[in-house]
Write a protein that holds these residues in place. Structure first.
Motif, PDB file in Angstrom:
ATOM      1  N   LEU A 153     -18.278  -6.303 -38.713  1.00 55.09           N
ATOM      2  CA  LEU A 153     -17.161  -6.460 -38.011  1.00 55.09           C
ATOM      3  C   LEU A 153     -15.989  -6.896 -39.376  1.00 55.09           C
ATOM      4  N   LYS A 195     -13.306  -9.638 -39.679  1.00 58.68           N
ATOM      5  CA  LYS A 195     -12.875 -10.652 -38.682  1.00 58.68           C
ATOM      6  C   LYS A 195     -11.671 -11.562 -39.523  1.00 58.68           C
ATOM      7  N   LEU A 229     -11.425  -6.035 -34.531  1.00 57.98           N
ATOM      8  CA  LEU A 229     -11.224  -6.744 -33.298  1.00 57.98           C
ATOM      9  C   LEU A 229      -9.546  -7.025 -32.834  1.00 57.98           C
ATOM     10  N   LYS A 232     -10.522 -10.528 -29.106  1.00 56.38           N
ATOM     11  CA  LYS A 232     -11.700 -10.581 -29.810  1.00 56.38           C
ATOM     12  C   LYS A 232     -12.754  -9.559 -29.045  1.00 56.38           C
ATOM     13  N   VAL A 279     -13.856  -5.304 -29.451  1.00 51.34           N
ATOM     14  CA  VAL A 279     -13.864  -4.634 -30.684  1.00 51.34           C
ATOM     15  C   VAL A 279     -12.944  -3.329 -29.959  1.00 51.34           C
ATOM     16  N   SER A 296     -17.408  -5.764 -26.021  1.00 50.99           N
ATOM     17  CA  SER A 296     -17.424  -6.657 -26.643  1.00 50.99           C
ATOM     18  C   SER A 296     -18.280  -6.831 -28.053  1.00 50.99           C
ATOM     19  N   ALA A 297     -18.180  -7.630 -28.964  1.00 46.93           N
ATOM     20  CA  ALA A 297     -19.078  -7.590 -30.166  1.00 46.93           C
ATOM     21  C   ALA A 297     -20.474  -7.878 -29.712  1.00 46.93           C
ATOM     22  N   LEU A 345     -22.636  -4.427 -29.210  1.00 45.85           N
ATOM     23  CA  LEU A 345     -22.684  -3.428 -30.300  1.00 45.85           C
ATOM     24  C   LEU A 345     -24.349  -3.603 -30.553  1.00 45.85           C
ATOM     25  N   TYR A 353     -25.834  -1.546 -37.782  1.00 44.54           N
ATOM     26  CA  TYR A 353     -24.938  -2.861 -37.636  1.00 44.54           C
ATOM     27  C   TYR A 353     -25.849  -4.001 -37.692  1.00 44.54           C
TER      28      TYR A 353
END
Length: 280
Positions: free
Chosen positions: A133, A135, A173, A177, A179, A231-232, A235, A256
């Protein structure tokens, strides 16, 4: 050689310092894959460009028909001896010079540049492709964030961050928040034969390859396709993640953080994509 407002010029041609695409990012662009003079998904590219120009309040010239711009692209390919090869085409439309933030008029000009590509068909790259990610900054979802404009500071900074950290790519993001997309393409997540991609309301690019895959997979018996927030947290639970754009096609993610991914669905979709385009 480039095409500047319909005139073929040397690549070294310098744009004016007053060019609004350079001065204010007041420009839009389309990246098109040409396979031996066939502009893939040209109609979708054209109508996206026209819709984007309207959103940007640019005046669309009467001669900006789909046939006229296609002919300008083909002329540029021919001048660069790429009519019988595969090439990357970049068509940039900028507002005419004049004014500061407030334009003096809404007329437009265009530039077309071309570069050769290695293969006709979409070849899936199976080499390690590690992502994370990004951020430091967030994407603000709006209609403007779905356009291909010259305002790509977030993608530039994110690309530098990825290189500094030994990553192939990063995911962006939004301010909620969630993805949204990768630095250079749309995001798809596979879990239990369900394929998810963020909706445009999340702020992701209105990608042409994204559109093709949604069409291609709509009635596919093996998969269920959903446009839904990601959402993160999801993943690391995914079976597969892949990134799409019109040049690379489908790029599977191999890792990831600590999660390793398979790429069977990516391979299958790439095969169907090539078959649909007659590129097998």
């Amino acid at each position: 050689m480039i095409n500047f407002n319909g005139t073929i010029l040397e690549n070294q041609t310098v744009l004016s310092m007053e060019n609004r695409g350079y001065a204010y990012g007041d420009a839009l662009f389309e990246t098109v894959k040409s396979v031996r003079g066939n502009l893939l998904f040209w109609e979708d590219h054209y109508f996206r460009l026209m819709a984007s120009m309207r959103i940007m309040r640019m005046e669309i010239p009467m001669n900006f028909t789909m046939e006229y711009l296609e002919n300008q692209v083909l002329k540029t390919l021919e001048t660069n001896a790429l009519s019988d090869q595969t090439a990357r085409v970049k068509l940039t439309v900028h507002r005419a010079e004049g004014g500061l933030y407030l334009p003096e008029n809404h007329d437009v000009g265009f530039v077309i540049s071309v570069k050769p590509l290695a293969t006709d068909a979409y070849r899936m790259d199976t080499d390690p492709y590690v992502i994370d990610l990004f951020k430091d900054y967030y994407l603000s979802p709006s209609l403007l964030s779905t356009l291909k404009t010259n305002n790509k500071a977030l993608n530039v900074i994110g690309s530098i961050y990825a290189r500094e950290n030994g990553l192939a790519n990063c995911l962006l993001l939004n301010t909620n928040k969630n993805v949204v997309e990768a630095l250079n393409g749309n995001l798809f997540l596979v879990k239990d034969q369900i394929i998810k991609t963020p909706p445009l309301t999340e702020g992701c690019l209105n990608g042409i390859m994204r559109k093709q895959l949604l069409r291609l997979l709509k009635n596919h018996p093996a998969y269920e396709v959903r446009e839904a927030t990601i959402s993160a947290f999801e993943l690391q639970k995914a079976d597969e993640i892949f990134i799409t754009n019109v040049i690379a096609g489908i790029q599977p993610v191999t890792k990831y953080r600590k999660k390793q991914f398979s790429m069977e669905v990516s391979k299958d979709i790439t095969r169907h994509l090539n078959e649909s385009l007659g590129l097998t």
